[in-house]
Scaffold this motif. Structure first.
Motif, mmCIF file in Angstrom:
data_model
loop_
_atom_site.group_PDB
_atom_site.id
_atom_site.type_symbol
_atom_site.label_atom_id
_atom_site.label_comp_id
_atom_site.label_asym_id
_atom_site.label_seq_id
_atom_site.Cartn_x
_atom_site.Cartn_y
_atom_site.Cartn_z
ATOM 1 N N MET A 92 0.828 -1.205 0.000
ATOM 2 C CA MET A 92 0.000 0.000 0.000
ATOM 3 C C MET A 92 0.864 1.258 0.000
ATOM 4 S SD MET A 92 -2.568 1.567 2.898
ATOM 5 C CE MET A 92 -1.190 2.380 3.711
ATOM 6 N N TYR A 96 0.997 3.969 -3.085
ATOM 7 C CA TYR A 96 0.629 5.371 -2.931
ATOM 8 C C TYR A 96 1.803 6.314 -3.166
ATOM 9 C CZ TYR A 96 -4.045 4.148 -1.428
ATOM 10 O OH TYR A 96 -5.329 3.670 -1.400
ATOM 11 N N SER A 99 1.537 6.682 -6.760
ATOM 12 C CA SER A 99 0.335 7.468 -7.044
ATOM 13 C C SER A 99 0.606 8.964 -6.880
ATOM 14 C CB SER A 99 -0.795 7.035 -6.107
ATOM 15 O OG SER A 99 -1.956 7.811 -6.312
ATOM 16 N N SER A 192 -8.808 9.370 1.909
ATOM 17 C CA SER A 192 -7.617 10.014 1.345
ATOM 18 C C SER A 192 -6.728 10.647 2.414
ATOM 19 C CB SER A 192 -8.028 11.102 0.340
ATOM 20 O OG SER A 192 -8.668 12.182 0.994
ATOM 21 N N ASN A 196 -5.326 6.364 5.519
ATOM 22 C CA ASN A 196 -3.959 6.128 5.048
ATOM 23 C C ASN A 196 -2.905 6.599 6.047
ATOM 24 O OD1 ASN A 196 -4.974 5.060 2.693
ATOM 25 N ND2 ASN A 196 -4.822 6.973 1.553
ATOM 26 N N TYR A 323 -1.080 4.251 -14.114
ATOM 27 C CA TYR A 323 -1.936 5.362 -14.546
ATOM 28 C C TYR A 323 -1.578 5.808 -15.964
ATOM 29 C CZ TYR A 323 -2.529 5.627 -9.476
ATOM 30 O OH TYR A 323 -2.766 5.324 -8.159
ATOM 31 N N GLN A 329 -6.893 7.362 -14.029
ATOM 32 C CA GLN A 329 -6.469 7.625 -12.654
ATOM 33 C C GLN A 329 -7.672 7.934 -11.774
ATOM 34 O OE1 GLN A 329 -5.195 11.486 -12.108
ATOM 35 N NE2 GLN A 329 -4.794 11.253 -9.935
ATOM 36 N N GLU A 333 -8.743 5.835 -8.589
ATOM 37 C CA GLU A 333 -8.760 6.605 -7.343
ATOM 38 C C GLU A 333 -10.066 6.446 -6.587
ATOM 39 O OE1 GLU A 333 -9.583 11.186 -7.146
ATOM 40 O OE2 GLU A 333 -7.561 10.840 -7.868
ATOM 41 N N GLU A 337 -8.565 2.294 -5.129
ATOM 42 C CA GLU A 337 -7.801 2.918 -4.048
ATOM 43 C C GLU A 337 -8.620 3.041 -2.767
ATOM 44 O OE1 GLU A 337 -5.825 6.551 -5.010
ATOM 45 O OE2 GLU A 337 -4.710 5.690 -6.678
ATOM 46 N N PHE A 340 -8.739 -0.428 -1.242
ATOM 47 C CA PHE A 340 -7.404 -0.753 -0.742
ATOM 48 C C PHE A 340 -7.129 -0.032 0.574
ATOM 49 C CE2 PHE A 340 -2.642 -1.038 -1.915
ATOM 50 C CZ PHE A 340 -2.590 -2.356 -1.486
ATOM 51 N N SER A 341 -7.459 1.257 0.618
ATOM 52 C CA SER A 341 -7.222 2.053 1.820
ATOM 53 C C SER A 341 -8.043 1.556 3.000
ATOM 54 C CB SER A 341 -7.558 3.525 1.555
ATOM 55 O OG SER A 341 -6.692 4.077 0.601
#
Length: 370
Positions: A92, A96, A99, A192, A196, A323, A329, A333, A337, A340-341
């Motif tokens: 992760m 990121y 990212s 976001s 994280n 991306y 993206q 996102e 994402e 995943f987060s």
């Protein structure tokens, strides 16, 4: 392996930069896309949820104050399951990192240097990230102490110069989209920023010299960072309007473009771009530090520095491969994402809490190992 220590104020500044990070670039647009003119309310709700998540992380960290998150995983889950969870955590953090490389490169390519290849911008960004990590956490923290002053001054300039253009009719009618949609949109803010922030457990509290003060600053830093994002969301919706904010990739940068004071102070968006570069840099550094230090401890290596260059090269490759364009993206996102987060940053810590509840008495009889 890690004998360095930073002070609580330095940690506070790092928390602020991590919370602001990409949020100052993309959160206003994401909130306005769903909550419309109520995006500023969604930001307030998001801040409240964020503080609950941070409370969970602080609780986990203080169980074993001399261990970082990787070590806590192995302490509670055992060697093999713990290493598996730690590998997911490192994936992760690495993902990121790449990212944020893409965010920084597309921001520059879109607004400042459109003819520059993305790969060149990726390499420039990862170069200063690797340099910072190799110099150590103390150097990073001291740099953050200096640059937070620059960040706040630039932010106050932005707010002061754009405030005369606020149109309160753009915020009306209030609660038009309904409570459910406001709460739903606030989840993007949460994923976001606070979720994280589990990567900060690689620093807190093991690498901070005053634990009690750092605990308070973890909350305060996140609150201040959330306040920055709330102000920017409020300004974006009230100045640009909800629809225009939702359409913009970087609504904060569009605000800077509209600054015009007496036909004298104008076209200062390049200067305002420093806001995003500073915040993005420190968030990228913290992700990269977590991934490098995590791999070092999983493999029981003595020093993390030899890993910085190869992992930096991997991050550049991932940024180019994952991306292919801005549209893709956005899809990644707002789908992969987020999942995943939530899985790595919320579900697994909750499982960790359940395991601790069952093993608490036995673990208290065992000495901590660092």
């Amino acid at each position: 392996m890690q004998n360095i220590k930073i002070n609580p104020y330095q940690f506070l500044v790092l928390v602020i930069f991590f919370t602001v990070g990409t949020g100052i670039l993309i959160v206003p647009s994401a909130l306005a896309a769903e909550a419309k003119q109520d995006a500023w309310i969604a930001a307030i709700i998001g801040i409240g949820i964020n503080l609950l998540v941070i409370w969970l992380f602080i609780t986990i960290a203080l169980w074993f104050p001399h261990l970082n998150y990787i070590q806590v995983n192995e302490k509670l889950f055992g060697k093999w399951i713990g290493k598996t969870v730690s590998v997911l955590f490192v994936i992760m953090a690495t993902f990121y990192t790449s990212s944020l490389l893409y965010y920084s490169a597309t921001f520059v390519a879109t607004n400042i240097m459109p003819n520059t290849p993305l790969v060149a911008l990726h390499i420039l960004m990862i170069g200063i990230v690797v340099m910072g990590i190799r110099l150590g956490l103390e150097t990073i923290a001291r740099s953050a102490e200096i640059l937070i002053v620059v960040f706040i001054v630039l932010f106050l300039i932005l707010v002061g110069f754009i405030s005369p253009q606020i149109k309160f009719e753009n915020l009306q009618p209030v609660f038009e989209v309904g409570t459910k949609m406001i709460f739903q949109s606030s989840t993007y803010f949460v994923t976001s920023s606070s979720v994280n922030a589990i990567v900060l457990l690689m620093i807190f509290p093991a690498l901070i010299n005053k634990m009690k003060q750092a605990k308070k600053y973890f909350f305060i830093g996140h609150l201040i960072g959330g306040f920055f994002i709330f102000i920017l969301t409020f300004l974006s919706v009230s100045v640009l309007g909800a629809e225009d904010t939702a359409r913009q990739i970087y609504p904060g940068y569009e605000l800077a473009k509209r600054i015009s004071v007496g036909d004298f102070v104008q076209r200062i968006e390049g200067l305002m771009g420093s806001l995003w570069f500073i915040a993005l840099y420190f968030k990228t550094v913290l992700y990269f530090y977590a991934s490098v230090l995590g791999i070092t401890q999983i493999l029981n290596l003595r020093d993390y520095r030899p890993l910085t260059l190869p992992l930096g090269m991997l991050a550049v490759i991932l940024a180019l491969v994952i991306y292919p364009n801005v549209v893709y993206q956005k899809v990644v996102e707002q789908s992969i994402e987020i999942f995943f987060s939530v899985f790595i940053g919320l579900f697994l810590p909750l499982v960790l809490t359940i395991v601790y509840a069952f093993r608490k008495n036995k673990l208290k009889q065992e000495p901590d190992s660092s």
